[in-house]
Every structure is written in C-alpha cells, then in structure tokens.
Design a protein around this motif. Structure first.
Motif, short mmCIF file in Angstrom:
data_model
loop_
_atom_site.label_atom_id
_atom_site.label_comp_id
_atom_site.label_asym_id
_atom_site.label_seq_id
_atom_site.Cartn_x
_atom_site.Cartn_y
_atom_site.Cartn_z
N GLU A 252 15.15 -11.60 8.44
CA GLU A 252 16.12 -11.59 7.34
C GLU A 252 15.42 -11.85 6.01
N HIS A 253 14.48 -12.78 6.01
CA HIS A 253 13.72 -13.09 4.79
C HIS A 253 12.92 -11.86 4.34
N PHE A 254 12.30 -11.19 5.31
CA PHE A 254 11.53 -9.98 5.01
C PHE A 254 12.43 -8.91 4.39
N CYS B 85 5.40 0.61 -7.05
CA CYS B 85 5.74 1.57 -5.99
C CYS B 85 4.62 1.66 -4.96
N LEU B 86 3.40 1.75 -5.42
CA LEU B 86 2.26 1.87 -4.51
C LEU B 86 2.09 0.60 -3.67
N GLN B 87 2.37 -0.55 -4.29
CA GLN B 87 2.29 -1.82 -3.56
C GLN B 87 3.30 -1.84 -2.41
N ALA C 51 2.35 0.51 0.39
CA ALA C 51 1.21 0.04 1.18
C ALA C 51 1.57 -1.14 2.08
N THR C 52 2.44 -2.02 1.59
CA THR C 52 2.71 -3.26 2.34
C THR C 52 3.95 -3.20 3.21
#
Length: 225
Positions: free
Chosen positions: A4-6, A68-70, A73-74
């Motif tokens: 939920e945190h994610f 956006c790229l971050q 990627a993550t």
C-alpha cells in the motif's frame, strides 16, 4: 502495508508529473498571451520579458523529463501508466517548442514596434486566443484522460489554419500594392505561422491523449476531422 505504501508513493509520483505538466502548460499559455499583447500594445518591454521567460520553460522540460525517466526506471510501469509516462516525455517537447514559437513572436513584435503599423491587428489576436485555448484544453484532456475534449482540440485546429491562410492572402495584397510594406508584412506573416505551429503542437498533444485513452494512433488520418 508495504504494498500500500508503494502504491501511494507511485501515485504521488505520477501526480507530480501531471501537476508539473499543467504548470508548464500554464506558463506557455501566459507566453502566448504576453507575446501577442506585446505586439498589439507595442510594448517592447513586455516582449523582452516574454523572451526571457523561455528559460523557465526549458528548465521545466528538463525537470519533467528527469522525473519521467526516474519513474520508468524504478517503478517499471505497465499498460496505461506506461503510455502516460512515454507520452508525457513527448508532450514536454511540444510545450517547449510552443515556448520557442512564443519567443519568435515576441522578437518579431519588438522589431515591428519600431516601425509604423502596417494595419490594425484583428485576426492575429483571435488566432492567439484560439491557440491558447487549444493548448489549455489539450493538457486538460491529457490530465483527465478526456477523449472527447482531445477530439475537439483536433477539430479546432482547422479554424487556426483558415485564419493563417486568410492573413497570408491579405498580406500578399499589401505587398503587391506597395513594396515598402514587404518587410513588415513578412514579419507579420512569420507571427501568423508561429501561431499556426502552436496550434499544431496542441493538436499533437490531443492526438497523444487519444492514443493514451484508446490505444489508437490517429496521426496522419482523417479520424480527428
């Protein structure tokens, strides 16, 4: 709880991108209005401020690109979120180019302000107002995922195209009648073309919204007519 945190963090990151896009869009709307006001009111100081404002647009483009790229990627987004992020990367490019067009208008306005007016500016402010609305509505459609509003923007582009052609015909008449008007007419024509290109960029955004919502690419088709 961890999932939920994610999820909340992920949603917050997407919302940040949406908000920054709206801020960037609001700034280019101001640039459109100010560039035209600098021309109509013969306000060269406002033209200079509009030109200097472009660096803020460039800064936001870099900032949104990096965000956006971050996230790509993550978070490894899929489906609609993936389309949202990849299209956001394209939309910031369109917005940055709108800023460039406004800078061009402001520069020509500054030059025209040093010469006697060729004619009253009537159609150019109408074009500028229309293109500003198109930019706003295309971004609203993007943020809300509003296909109907995006289609409206695509259809509205024809009005700007028609005004641009009308202005070009009128300027040609001036140039044929009096060669001394050629320099000013060319600058006014340049401004008209800049506004027409801004409308094209807004249409690009609207077409991308339709792709995001429907997964259907309508570029270079008759679907938006």
């Amino acid at each position: 709880m961890e999932r939920e945190h994610f999820s909340k963090q992920y949603d917050a990151e997407l919302n940040t991108i949406r908000e920054k896009l709206l801020v960037m869009g609001g700034k280019v709307e101001v640039m459109i209005a100010n560039a035209m006001k600098a021309l109509v009111d013969r306000d060269s100081e406002l033209a200079d401020r509009t030109i200097s404002f472009d660096h803020e647009i460039n800064h936001l483009e870099v900032e949104i690109d990096e965000k956006c790229l971050q996230v790509l990627a993550t978070r490894q987004p899929a489906a609609r979120d993936l389309r949202f992020l990849t299209l956001a990367l394209k939309i910031v490019t369109d917005l940055e180019r709108i800023g460039d067009q406004c800078t061009g208008i402001a520069r020509r306005a500054r030059e025209l302000n040093m010469e006697a007016p060729l004619k009253p500016y009537i159609d150019l402010p109408r074009m500028a107002n229309w293109t500003g609305v198109m930019v706003k509505e295309s971004l609203d459609a993007f943020v809300r995922g509003d296909e109907a509003l995006a289609l409206k923007v695509c259809k509205d582009d024809q009005f700007v195209d028609d005004l641009n052609e009308q202005i070009q015909r009128e300027l040609l008449t001036y140039m044929m009648a009096d060669p001394e008007t050629i320099s000013r007419a060319i600058k006014i024509n340049y401004i008209s073309k800049c506004l027409e290109r801004i409308a094209d960029h807004a249409t690009n955004v609207a077409e991308m919204v339709i792709f995001m919502v429907k997964g259907k690419d309508i570029r270079h088709t008759m679907a938006a007519e």
